[in-house]
Design a protein around this motif. Structure first.
Motif, PDB file in Angstrom:
ATOM      1  N   THR A 220       3.693 -11.011 -13.202  1.00 44.21           N
ATOM      2  CA  THR A 220       4.307  -9.791 -13.727  1.00 44.21           C
ATOM      3  C   THR A 220       3.378  -8.595 -13.564  1.00 44.21           C
ATOM      4  N   LEU A 224       4.014  -5.266 -11.143  1.00 46.00           N
ATOM      5  CA  LEU A 224       4.109  -3.924 -11.719  1.00 46.00           C
ATOM      6  C   LEU A 224       3.001  -3.007 -11.213  1.00 46.00           C
ATOM      7  N   THR A 250      10.742 -10.921 -18.517  1.00 38.88           N
ATOM      8  CA  THR A 250       9.731  -9.938 -18.916  1.00 38.88           C
ATOM      9  C   THR A 250       9.630  -8.818 -17.901  1.00 38.88           C
ATOM     10  N   SER A 253      12.634  -6.550 -18.219  1.00 37.04           N
ATOM     11  CA  SER A 253      12.542  -5.764 -19.457  1.00 37.04           C
ATOM     12  C   SER A 253      11.586  -4.586 -19.289  1.00 37.04           C
ATOM     13  N   LYS A 254      10.461  -4.831 -18.627  1.00 35.31           N
ATOM     14  CA  LYS A 254       9.480  -3.761 -18.411  1.00 35.31           C
ATOM     15  C   LYS A 254      10.021  -2.720 -17.433  1.00 35.31           C
ATOM     16  N   GLU A 258      10.695   1.253 -18.348  1.00 41.60           N
ATOM     17  CA  GLU A 258      10.037   2.322 -17.591  1.00 41.60           C
ATOM     18  C   GLU A 258      11.016   3.173 -16.790  1.00 41.60           C
TER      19      GLU A 258
END
Length: 279
Positions: A220, A224, A250, A253-254, A258
């Protein structure tokens, strides 16, 4: 006799999965062009471990706002992403227990992905392959056995491409309109020949490197970090790994928090130029 058949089936499935891993063989020693950047293939971990120590993201059942626009394309040149737009792509599947989890997560967030299926895996799991297609995801081929096409003659490489395309088409029941080179090992001649088959070659902007033996949290973070540097792009993941299925809620969701949007790919066959007869 029944016990022998059962264990033989398990061995066959395990062998097929091992043959489809990104880590099956080292990538060619060259720099690979992505859709808009140049990035070398890294040395891959071959231990094959699947860490699952990251909990699933909470909040399932909530209203999500991650889905973006639908982009209709006829070639790689039509894929033009705006800032904070991503395409989620998954290679090497399908495989029960992992691809299903990826599909469930995509459905929960209301988004679609692009699945580049290995023909051998699609043939082994046709019901799951068809579910991927029926869920509205873009369907692509990743050859039949995940061979390094750059190491083959042109004719052998195209035979592998066509065999994979036929297997994925048969398993999913839909046209195969996208293609990704195993190990991203391409050539101008092969790219042109595949485009002539009405398939869009999918490049990569953000390589999650989920094929490394690492934790879901590390996948993750890497994804990112790379995405933040670019601001947009085609994300490469693999639906054959437990760590990928575990980290995906996850990650999404991030991305949602953002302000990113997931673009859905659709294919439109290019219109052949009209030749006007002289009067």
């Amino acid at each position: 006799m029944h016990r022998f058949a059962f264990y033989s089936g398990l061995l066959l499935c395990a062998a097929a999965l091992a043959g489809c891993q990104t880590t099956k063989q080292p990538a060619p020693d060259k720099t690979i062009k992505t859709s808009s950047i140049v990035a070398p293939e890294g040395k891959q971990d071959t231990s094959g471990g699947d860490s699952t120590d990251q909990p699933r993201a909470r909040g399932f059942g909530k209203q999500h706002h991650l889905a973006g626009r639908v982009m209709t394309v006829s070639s790689i040149h039509d894929i033009r992403l705006q800032d904070k737009e991503v395409i989620l792509s998954f290679d090497d599947g399908p495989i029960p227990g992992r691809t299903d989890r990826v599909l469930a997560t995509l459905d929960e967030f209301g988004v679609k992905g692009a699945f580049m299926m290995v023909g051998e895996m699609a043939a082994l799991h046709p019901e799951l392959a068809r579910k991927v297609a029926m869920d509205g995801n873009a369907i692509g081929s990743h050859t039949y056995k995940h061979d390094n096409l750059a190491a083959l003659t042109f004719d052998m490489a195209m035979a592998e491409v066509m065999r994979g395309e036929a297997a994925v088409t048969k398993a999913t029941g839909v046209d195969v309109n996208f293609f990704r080179f195993p190990y991203l090992a391409d050539s101008h001649k092969l790219r042109a020949a595949i485009a002539m088959r009405d398939m869009v070659v999918m490049d990569v902007d953000v390589d999650s490197k989920d094929y490394f033996n690492t934790t879901p949290a590390a996948v993750t973070k890497r994804t990112l970090d790379l995405l933040h540097k670019r601001g947009r792009g085609i994300i490469l993941m693999h639906d054959i790994h437990n760590r990928t299925a575990t980290m995906l809620p996850t990650l999404l969701s991030k991305l949602e928090a953002e302000g990113y949007k997931v673009v859905t790919l659709k294919f439109k066959k290019p219109v052949a130029p009209t030749v006007m007869a002289s009067l």
